[in-house]
Design a protein around this motif. Structure first.
Motif, PDB file in Angstrom:
ATOM      1  N   GLY A  12      -7.946  -4.025   6.361  1.00  0.00           N
ATOM      2  CA  GLY A  12      -6.934  -2.974   6.313  1.00  0.00           C
ATOM      3  C   GLY A  12      -5.522  -3.443   6.587  1.00  0.00           C
ATOM      4  N   TRP A  13      -5.347  -4.736   6.853  1.00  0.00           N
ATOM      5  CA  TRP A  13      -4.003  -5.274   7.083  1.00  0.00           C
ATOM      6  C   TRP A  13      -3.268  -5.416   5.752  1.00  0.00           C
ATOM      7  N   GLU A  14      -1.935  -5.484   5.827  1.00  0.00           N
ATOM      8  CA  GLU A  14      -1.102  -5.699   4.646  1.00  0.00           C
ATOM      9  C   GLU A  14      -0.279  -6.976   4.840  1.00  0.00           C
ATOM     10  N   ILE A  15      -0.079  -7.709   3.755  1.00  0.00           N
ATOM     11  CA  ILE A  15       0.807  -8.873   3.782  1.00  0.00           C
ATOM     12  C   ILE A  15       2.023  -8.536   2.931  1.00  0.00           C
ATOM     13  N   ILE A  16       3.202  -8.554   3.556  1.00  0.00           N
ATOM     14  CA  ILE A  16       4.452  -8.195   2.890  1.00  0.00           C
ATOM     15  C   ILE A  16       5.310  -9.448   2.723  1.00  0.00           C
ATOM     16  N   LYS A  17       5.592  -9.793   1.477  1.00  0.00           N
ATOM     17  CA  LYS A  17       6.465 -10.944   1.192  1.00  0.00           C
ATOM     18  C   LYS A  17       7.901 -10.460   1.054  1.00  0.00           C
ATOM     19  N   GLU A  32       7.417  -7.211  -1.104  1.00  0.00           N
ATOM     20  CA  GLU A  32       6.354  -7.185  -2.118  1.00  0.00           C
ATOM     21  C   GLU A  32       5.019  -7.179  -1.376  1.00  0.00           C
ATOM     22  N   ASN A  33       4.232  -6.160  -1.588  1.00  0.00           N
ATOM     23  CA  ASN A  33       2.954  -6.036  -0.896  1.00  0.00           C
ATOM     24  C   ASN A  33       1.904  -6.864  -1.631  1.00  0.00           C
ATOM     25  N   LEU A  34       1.583  -8.029  -1.090  1.00  0.00           N
ATOM     26  CA  LEU A  34       0.645  -8.936  -1.748  1.00  0.00           C
ATOM     27  C   LEU A  34      -0.783  -8.404  -1.726  1.00  0.00           C
ATOM     28  N   THR A  35      -1.073  -7.514  -0.780  1.00  0.00           N
ATOM     29  CA  THR A  35      -2.428  -6.957  -0.702  1.00  0.00           C
ATOM     30  C   THR A  35      -2.631  -5.813  -1.693  1.00  0.00           C
ATOM     31  N   GLN A  36      -1.586  -5.456  -2.420  1.00  0.00           N
ATOM     32  CA  GLN A  36      -1.715  -4.428  -3.448  1.00  0.00           C
ATOM     33  C   GLN A  36      -1.563  -4.988  -4.861  1.00  0.00           C
ATOM     34  N   LYS A  37      -1.411  -6.301  -4.972  1.00  0.00           N
ATOM     35  CA  LYS A  37      -1.277  -6.916  -6.288  1.00  0.00           C
ATOM     36  C   LYS A  37      -2.595  -6.844  -7.052  1.00  0.00           C
ATOM     37  N   ASN A  38      -2.486  -6.883  -8.378  1.00  0.00           N
ATOM     38  CA  ASN A  38      -3.675  -6.923  -9.228  1.00  0.00           C
ATOM     39  C   ASN A  38      -4.010  -8.382  -9.516  1.00  0.00           C
ATOM     40  N   TYR A  39      -4.983  -8.921  -8.796  1.00  0.00           N
ATOM     41  CA  TYR A  39      -5.363 -10.328  -8.967  1.00  0.00           C
ATOM     42  C   TYR A  39      -6.464 -10.435 -10.020  1.00  0.00           C
ATOM     43  N   ILE A  40      -6.197 -11.210 -11.066  1.00  0.00           N
ATOM     44  CA  ILE A  40      -7.178 -11.411 -12.132  1.00  0.00           C
ATOM     45  C   ILE A  40      -8.273 -12.357 -11.662  1.00  0.00           C
ATOM     46  N   THR A  41      -7.872 -13.375 -10.918  1.00  0.00           N
ATOM     47  CA  THR A  41      -8.821 -14.324 -10.332  1.00  0.00           C
ATOM     48  C   THR A  41      -8.396 -14.611  -8.889  1.00  0.00           C
ATOM     49  N   ASP A  42      -9.229 -15.301  -8.159  1.00  0.00           N
ATOM     50  CA  ASP A  42      -8.883 -15.747  -6.809  1.00  0.00           C
ATOM     51  C   ASP A  42      -7.682 -16.686  -6.910  1.00  0.00           C
ATOM     52  N   PRO A  43      -6.541 -16.360  -6.271  1.00  0.00           N
ATOM     53  CA  PRO A  43      -5.346 -17.199  -6.373  1.00  0.00           C
ATOM     54  C   PRO A  43      -5.447 -18.519  -5.599  1.00  0.00           C
ATOM     55  N   ALA A  44      -6.456 -18.625  -4.716  1.00  0.00           N
ATOM     56  CA  ALA A  44      -6.527 -19.794  -3.823  1.00  0.00           C
ATOM     57  C   ALA A  44      -7.897 -20.455  -3.907  1.00  0.00           C
ATOM     58  N   ILE A  88      -2.079 -19.861  -1.164  1.00  0.00           N
ATOM     59  CA  ILE A  88      -2.958 -19.675  -0.001  1.00  0.00           C
ATOM     60  C   ILE A  88      -2.728 -18.291   0.617  1.00  0.00           C
ATOM     61  N   VAL A  89      -1.463 -17.895   0.720  1.00  0.00           N
ATOM     62  CA  VAL A  89      -1.147 -16.571   1.271  1.00  0.00           C
ATOM     63  C   VAL A  89      -1.668 -15.484   0.338  1.00  0.00           C
ATOM     64  N   GLU A  90      -1.502 -15.685  -0.960  1.00  0.00           N
ATOM     65  CA  GLU A  90      -2.045 -14.721  -1.924  1.00  0.00           C
ATOM     66  C   GLU A  90      -3.572 -14.700  -1.865  1.00  0.00           C
ATOM     67  N   GLY A  91      -4.168 -15.862  -1.605  1.00  0.00           N
ATOM     68  CA  GLY A  91      -5.620 -15.922  -1.459  1.00  0.00           C
ATOM     69  C   GLY A  91      -6.105 -15.123  -0.267  1.00  0.00           C
ATOM     70  N   LEU A  92      -5.340 -15.164   0.824  1.00  0.00           N
ATOM     71  CA  LEU A  92      -5.683 -14.352   1.991  1.00  0.00           C
ATOM     72  C   LEU A  92      -5.532 -12.860   1.665  1.00  0.00           C
ATOM     73  N   ALA A  93      -4.450 -12.518   0.955  1.00  0.00           N
ATOM     74  CA  ALA A  93      -4.238 -11.125   0.546  1.00  0.00           C
ATOM     75  C   ALA A  93      -5.383 -10.647  -0.352  1.00  0.00           C
ATOM     76  N   TYR A  94      -5.811 -11.512  -1.240  1.00  0.00           N
ATOM     77  CA  TYR A  94      -6.939 -11.213  -2.142  1.00  0.00           C
ATOM     78  C   TYR A  94      -8.208 -10.938  -1.342  1.00  0.00           C
TER      79      TYR A  94
END
Length: 312
Positions: free
Chosen positions: A81-86, A16-28, A62-68
């Motif tokens: 430009g990095w990607e976080i893959i869960k 799951e590419n966390l850096t491509q998620k649609n974040y409504i708010t800051d997760p962290a 926290i990891v999602e916050g970094l991805a955000y």
């Protein structure tokens, strides 16, 4: 056995590419220090980050916050430009057949990571990697397969585990542990937890489809009450849920009560129902908190003509 073509990506199939998620708010929210430590660790050659803390305190957030922050370009240039893959450990069990050759999924993942640039692997429950005697990893020595890539720095990883599991399993494998920088994640204080709840409201409203239609002042009164009623010595010990998770559960339940009643807005009666039916604080504490709620929100109870006998 699963038939796969050699060119099939393990990351695309199981990640799951966390850096491509649609974040409504800051997760962290209120986790800037932990995110900064993660970034500094990831920028250090041959080091990966390991988040360690009690259950329910927001390690994954926290990891999602970094991805955000990567998504919003709010990180140092070296991390842009990095990607976080869960990837879940259970996804890596078993083997695949590629052009007549059988290979473990974890081997294929490691090969793929070695060939990819700017990729960070996120594995929750990292202790499972080193605990070969669990059904979760099928007896596979995941840690040993990852060590070489972690050593060279060709694989960057963020792990997360509880304090208990860190001490029981990960500390035993010194060779695996030295590839990581431990980042202690503490439970947020009451003030920070209120901020987290306030910041999470837009996400809940979007996900569930109802709104908490009050002024910011009243919203903060409600969040503060939920935080105060769930402090450390009021929680059921066995549940082990902590700030902010224990509060988010009650708040989410209030939204669910509104949805169940086909209401577009969460009202004080729904907050009341969620508090009355909370499973994560002691019953004697809950009785006191219910009486305190009636006093604290007397104005809204009268204004909205709430029937306090209806508990859902």
């Amino acid at each position: 056995m699963e038939e796969l073509h050699l060119e099939i990506s393990m990351i695309e199939r199981y990640g799951e590419n966390l850096t491509q998620k649609n974040y409504i708010t800051d997760p962290a929210i209120c986790r800037d220090n932990e995110i900064k430590q993660c970034i500094l660790t990831l920028l250090t050659p041959e080091k990966s980050a390991l988040l360690v803390g009690k259950p329910g305190i927001g390690k994954t957030a926290i990891v999602e916050g970094l991805a955000y922050r990567i998504q919003k370009n709010l990180v140092p240039d070296a991390l842009k430009g990095w990607e976080i893959i869960k990837i879940n450990i259970t996804s890596l069990l078993g083997s695949v057949n590629t052009d007549g050759q059988t290979e473990n999924r974890i081997d294929l993942l490691v090969k793929e990571l070695n060939q990819r640039d700017k990729t960070i692997l996120f594995i929750d429950e990292t202790h499972v990697l080193v605990n070969k005697n669990t059904s979760q990893n099928g007896g596979i020595d995941f840690a040993n397969m990852l060590k070489a890539g972690l050593d060279r720095g060709s694989i960057k990883m963020i792990g997360a585990t509880t304090t208990e599991e860190y001490e029981t399993y990960i500390l035993r494998d010194r060779a695996f542990l030295r590839r990581f920088q431990k980042i202690e994640v503490l439970e947020t204080d009451k003030k920070s937890t209120v901020k987290i709840l306030m910041g999470t409201l837009p996400k809940l409203e979007k996900q569930i489809g109802v709104s908490l239609a009050y002024s910011e002042f009243i919203k903060e009164r409600i969040m503060t009450f939920i935080v105060e009623m769930t402090d450390e010595y009021k929680r059921v010990y066995e549940i082990a849920s902590r700030y902010p998770d224990i509060c988010l559960t009650i708040l989410s339940n209030a939204f669910t009560y509104a949805l169940y009643e086909n209401e577009k807005n969460v009202k004080i009666k729904h907050i009341y129902q969620a508090i009355c039916n909370a499973k994560n604080i002691y019953e004697d504490v809950k009785k006191k908190e219910i009486e305190r709620f009636k006093i604290e929100f007397h104005d809204l109870i009268i204004e909205e003509n709430v029937n306090l006998e209806e508990r859902g």
